[in-house]
Design an enzyme around this catalytic site. Sequence first.
Site, short mmCIF file in Angstrom:
data_model
loop_
_atom_site.label_atom_id
_atom_site.label_comp_id
_atom_site.label_asym_id
_atom_site.label_seq_id
_atom_site.Cartn_x
_atom_site.Cartn_y
_atom_site.Cartn_z
N SER A 299 -26.43 -15.97 -19.36
CA SER A 299 -27.57 -16.33 -18.52
C SER A 299 -28.74 -15.40 -18.82
O SER A 299 -29.24 -15.39 -19.93
CB SER A 299 -27.15 -16.31 -17.04
OG SER A 299 -28.08 -17.00 -16.24
N ASP B 245 -24.90 -28.00 -17.82
CA ASP B 245 -25.44 -26.85 -17.09
C ASP B 245 -26.63 -27.30 -16.24
O ASP B 245 -27.62 -27.80 -16.77
CB ASP B 245 -25.88 -25.79 -18.10
CG ASP B 245 -26.18 -24.43 -17.48
OD1 ASP B 245 -26.59 -24.40 -16.31
OD2 ASP B 245 -26.01 -23.42 -18.18
N HIS C 282 -23.00 -24.14 -15.67
CA HIS C 282 -23.48 -22.79 -15.99
C HIS C 282 -22.34 -21.78 -15.96
O HIS C 282 -22.23 -20.93 -16.84
CB HIS C 282 -24.57 -22.40 -14.99
CG HIS C 282 -25.39 -21.22 -15.42
ND1 HIS C 282 -26.11 -21.21 -16.59
CD2 HIS C 282 -25.61 -20.02 -14.83
CE1 HIS C 282 -26.74 -20.05 -16.71
NE2 HIS C 282 -26.45 -19.31 -15.66
#
Length: 221
Positions: free
Chosen positions: A89, A164, A197
């Site tokens: 991330s 995601d 994610h």
Amino acid sequence: MHGAGYLQNAHKWWSSYFREYMFHNLLVDKGYTVLDLDYRASAGYGRDWRTGIYQFMGGKDLTDNVDGAKWLTEKYNIDPKRIGVYGGSYGGFITLMGMFTTPDVFAAGAALRPVTDWAQYNHGYTANILNVPYQDSLAYVKSSPLYHAEGLKGHLLICHGMVDVNVHFQDAVKLSQRLIELGKDNWELAAYPMEDHGFVEPSSWTDEYKRILKLFESNLK
């Protein structure tokens, strides 16, 4: 490199990054030295630290990691030509900025579910740091890895879930196209068709960390 940008990972209790902790122990068992630091804007260090990335993500937060790499070479005699970096991330974003803008520091990097263009990330998060694109376009260009990909020298692995809903898969697609246009051949993209994610399937986690380990074993040993 921890995610979110504003988390605190260096403290006296267990982080939520338990898979990374297990992976770090594996790396140490294989002879690697692992540094996991709280870079600029991480929580727990006061206002000036927290706001140090205003109008430039990938600036002081990256140089903190570059300084960490230098510290390892000076204090622990780590070979400066065999330093790798990885993160997910925001940590994936920092990994890209490191591979693209300080390419002589990191020989290999794994960017997991990374933001590549902040102009297409969610407004509530990004506007507090970079303002909005039509008002501060230079901050967005300066802070987005997509515009610095020509700097890539080392070996890059990108891993991204195709469903995601936080950092959209289009970020990985756009960067892939840019690397193709630049004629770069020292990178690969691993796409995970079932994953959001935060991965859920054990097989996906296993595949991702096997790829990171292979990247480091092939380029850093």
